[in-house]
Design a protein around this motif. Structure first.
Motif, short mmCIF file in Angstrom:
data_model
loop_
_atom_site.label_atom_id
_atom_site.label_comp_id
_atom_site.label_asym_id
_atom_site.label_seq_id
_atom_site.Cartn_x
_atom_site.Cartn_y
_atom_site.Cartn_z
N ALA A 248 -9.64 -40.91 35.61
CA ALA A 248 -9.66 -42.50 34.97
C ALA A 248 -8.76 -42.48 33.74
O ALA A 248 -8.03 -43.34 33.46
CB ALA A 248 -11.09 -42.80 34.52
N LEU A 249 -8.75 -41.41 33.02
CA LEU A 249 -8.14 -41.43 31.53
C LEU A 249 -6.72 -41.33 31.88
O LEU A 249 -5.84 -41.88 31.46
CB LEU A 249 -8.49 -40.49 30.72
CG LEU A 249 -10.20 -40.64 30.22
CD1 LEU A 249 -10.30 -39.21 29.28
CD2 LEU A 249 -10.11 -41.89 29.51
N LYS A 250 -6.26 -40.40 32.91
CA LYS A 250 -4.97 -40.32 33.43
C LYS A 250 -4.25 -41.34 33.69
O LYS A 250 -3.12 -41.88 33.65
CB LYS A 250 -4.81 -38.95 34.19
CG LYS A 250 -3.27 -38.78 34.88
CD LYS A 250 -3.38 -37.60 35.57
CE LYS A 250 -1.78 -37.71 36.47
NZ LYS A 250 -0.66 -37.97 35.75
N ALA A 251 -5.06 -42.12 34.74
CA ALA A 251 -4.73 -43.10 35.43
C ALA A 251 -4.49 -44.30 34.44
O ALA A 251 -3.43 -45.09 34.60
CB ALA A 251 -5.54 -43.59 36.52
N GLY A 252 -5.24 -44.27 33.27
CA GLY A 252 -5.32 -45.41 32.43
C GLY A 252 -3.88 -45.11 31.72
O GLY A 252 -3.17 -46.27 31.23
N ARG A 253 -3.66 -43.83 31.45
CA ARG A 253 -2.31 -43.50 30.48
C ARG A 253 -1.16 -43.76 31.34
O ARG A 253 -0.46 -44.56 30.81
CB ARG A 253 -2.52 -42.36 30.06
CG ARG A 253 -1.72 -42.04 28.70
CD ARG A 253 -1.52 -40.41 28.40
NE ARG A 253 -1.33 -39.84 29.83
CZ ARG A 253 -1.40 -38.38 30.06
NH1 ARG A 253 -2.09 -37.82 29.14
NH2 ARG A 253 -0.93 -37.85 31.02
N ASP A 254 -1.26 -43.47 32.60
CA ASP A 254 0.07 -43.70 33.40
C ASP A 254 0.28 -45.18 33.48
O ASP A 254 1.39 -45.52 33.62
CB ASP A 254 -0.31 -43.00 34.84
CG ASP A 254 -0.23 -41.33 34.95
OD1 ASP A 254 -0.70 -41.02 36.07
OD2 ASP A 254 0.12 -40.78 33.97
N ARG A 255 -0.67 -45.82 33.72
CA ARG A 255 -0.57 -47.45 33.84
C ARG A 255 -0.40 -48.05 32.63
O ARG A 255 -0.18 -49.34 32.59
CB ARG A 255 -1.80 -47.96 34.50
CG ARG A 255 -1.87 -46.99 36.19
CD ARG A 255 -3.12 -47.51 36.80
NE ARG A 255 -3.10 -49.13 37.23
CZ ARG A 255 -2.41 -49.56 38.04
NH1 ARG A 255 -1.83 -48.60 38.76
NH2 ARG A 255 -2.61 -50.72 38.39
N GLY A 256 -0.51 -47.36 31.72
CA GLY A 256 -0.23 -47.97 30.16
C GLY A 256 -1.30 -48.85 30.01
O GLY A 256 -1.29 -49.86 28.80
N ALA A 257 -2.60 -48.71 30.66
CA ALA A 257 -3.65 -49.46 30.05
C ALA A 257 -4.53 -48.87 28.97
O ALA A 257 -5.61 -49.59 28.67
CB ALA A 257 -4.56 -49.50 31.23
N LEU A 258 -4.23 -47.57 28.63
CA LEU A 258 -4.96 -46.94 27.68
C LEU A 258 -4.07 -46.37 26.56
O LEU A 258 -3.34 -45.74 26.95
CB LEU A 258 -5.70 -45.85 28.19
CG LEU A 258 -7.27 -45.92 28.63
CD1 LEU A 258 -7.67 -44.57 29.09
CD2 LEU A 258 -7.87 -46.65 27.97
N ASP A 259 -4.11 -46.71 25.39
CA ASP A 259 -3.41 -46.29 24.29
C ASP A 259 -4.00 -44.94 23.72
O ASP A 259 -5.16 -44.39 24.30
CB ASP A 259 -3.17 -47.33 23.25
CG ASP A 259 -4.34 -47.63 22.63
OD1 ASP A 259 -4.54 -48.71 21.88
OD2 ASP A 259 -5.35 -46.89 22.45
N THR A 260 -3.14 -44.39 23.00
CA THR A 260 -3.48 -42.98 22.58
C THR A 260 -4.89 -42.90 21.76
O THR A 260 -5.74 -41.96 21.90
CB THR A 260 -2.38 -42.42 21.64
OG1 THR A 260 -1.02 -42.64 22.24
CG2 THR A 260 -2.48 -40.93 21.15
N ALA A 261 -5.11 -43.87 20.80
CA ALA A 261 -6.33 -44.02 20.44
C ALA A 261 -7.60 -44.19 21.29
O ALA A 261 -8.71 -43.37 21.17
CB ALA A 261 -6.28 -45.16 19.14
N SER A 262 -7.31 -44.91 22.29
CA SER A 262 -8.62 -45.12 23.09
C SER A 262 -8.73 -43.64 24.08
O SER A 262 -9.87 -43.35 24.12
CB SER A 262 -8.12 -45.94 24.27
OG SER A 262 -7.99 -47.32 23.70
N VAL A 263 -7.67 -43.25 24.52
CA VAL A 263 -7.68 -41.60 25.00
C VAL A 263 -8.56 -40.74 23.97
O VAL A 263 -9.42 -40.14 24.32
CB VAL A 263 -6.56 -41.22 25.52
CG1 VAL A 263 -6.39 -39.78 25.95
CG2 VAL A 263 -5.78 -41.96 26.50
N ALA A 264 -8.26 -40.80 22.71
CA ALA A 264 -8.86 -39.90 21.81
C ALA A 264 -10.38 -40.07 21.61
O ALA A 264 -11.04 -39.26 21.73
CB ALA A 264 -8.03 -40.24 20.48
#
Ligand code: AGP
Length: 347
Positions: free
Chosen positions: A162-178
């Motif tokens: 879910a996190l990888k897909a969010g990052r790949d799609r630009g839906a999750l920024d670095t802070a949200s991933v952290a």
């Protein structure tokens, strides 16, 4: 089974270590060959407990990656004539990697999907070999027929996706991933604290073991958790157990409630607590023997306070131990329950 339940603090630590770097608050390079940015849909295929891990994770994949997620029972998907766009990413989830329904659903797709991935606990299995890429949950051998540590391992792996897909799609920024990585990193601690509740869970299970029917309720991510709890109870204690989305009660199931009917309620999650309160009031008014599970003081089994991504792991451990102790109370064969096989290799 008991040993495998206890092993979850370690098994979750292992899979976590393959997915995230808590120190950097970042994801590790997983499934590098797969780019979720081009996908138009994620399809999660599985059976039994693995299907409930998919159901639970689907909420988070949609939330983090802003992509529609389809969860399907592999035995049904196999025979559906579903139109495909060719931009789907299909993920098969299987502890054994040998489940015939899941394997045949994956092979039937052939090259119609953009990518066919697999989350397995046996990296040399048929499903793993059939897939374009795999995530190995490394939970270690799971001997007990009732899946426990594989369920939480599958869930952790799916949250990583879910996190990888969010990052790949630009839906999750670095802070949200952290932030999410920090929440996931708390899981082994939360599971450890929940395992220490075993004596009080055993006491509750003793009362449930006398029942002929038990109902489980949940909302949001707690709904698939209720489904998994009912499956565990059925599988090893042989007590008839059903789970419902709490919001469905008024549409029929509440007719089953009478004086003393045991109903296990997975409280919350945040934002839905009030709704769950009113469901509890409705069934209590009909005489149900309610067992509330959650972090709140209104709960009979108080799990540790946990971040939203970590809480389902605590509920899962309570569900596993409730079924385990009820089965022990009933004297059934907890590890090799009747009529069941660890890996269902026939359709
Ligand atoms: C779960 O406790 C059961 N053993 C069963 O539902 C199981 O999850 C299902 O057969 C799928 O098995 P798999 O994960 O090995 O594919």
């Amino acid at each position: 089974m008991r040993k495998e339940i206890e092993e979850q603090t370690d098994s979750l630590g292992w899979v976590l270590g393959t997915l995230v770097d808590p120190g950097a608050g970042a994801l590790k390079p997983i499934l590098d060959a797969v780019d979720f940015a081009q996908a138009d849909r994620i399809v999660l295929l599985a059976c039994g407990t693995a299907h409930y891990a998919c159901h639970l994770a689907s909420y988070r994949i949609e939330e983090f990656a802003r992509i529609p997620v389809e969860i399907d029972l592999a035995s049904e998907y196999r025979y559906r004539d579903r139109p495909l766009s060719g931009r789907e990413i299909v993920i098969a989830v299987s502890q054994s990697g040998e489940t015939a329904d899941t394997f045949s659903a994956l092979t039937a797709l052939g090259s119609k999907a953009a990518a066919r991935l697999a989350i397995v606990n046996v990296p040399t299995s048929s499903i793993a070999r059939e897939a374009d890429a795999i995530l190995d949950i490394q939970a270690g051998p799971e001997i007990g027929v009732a899946s426990t540590k594989a369920f939480t391992g599958q869930l952790m792996a799916l949250l990583g996706i879910a996190l990888k897909a969010g990052r790949d799609r630009g839906a999750l920024d670095t802070a949200s991933v952290a932030r999410a990585v920090e929440e996931l990193a708390s899981v082994p601690r939360i599971v450890g604290a929940t395992l220490r509740m075993a004596p009080e869970i055993a006491a509750t299970a003793k009362t449930l073991a006398a029942a002929s029917d038990i109902y489980f309720l949940g909302r949001g991510v707690n709904y698939p958790l209720a489904l998994e709890a009912a499956l565990k109870m059925k599988e090893i204690s042989y007590i008839h157990a059903e789970a419902y989305a709490a919001g469905e009660l008024k549409h029929g199931p509440i007719a089953l409630i009478e004086s003393g009917t045991p109903v296990v309620v997975f409280d919350g999650p945040d934002g839905l607590a009030e709704k769950t309160d009113s469901n509890v009031a409705e069934i209590a008014a009909r005489g149900a023997a309610v067992v509330r599970i959650g972090p709140g003081e209104q709960c009979d089994l108080r799990i540790p306070e946990a971040a939203p991504l970590a809480a389902p792991f605590a509920y899962a451990v309570v569900a596993q131990l409730l079924a385990y102790f009820a089965a022990v109370e009933k004297g059934t064969d907890v590890d090799q329950p009747r009529n069941l096989a660890k890996s269902v290799t026939v359709e």
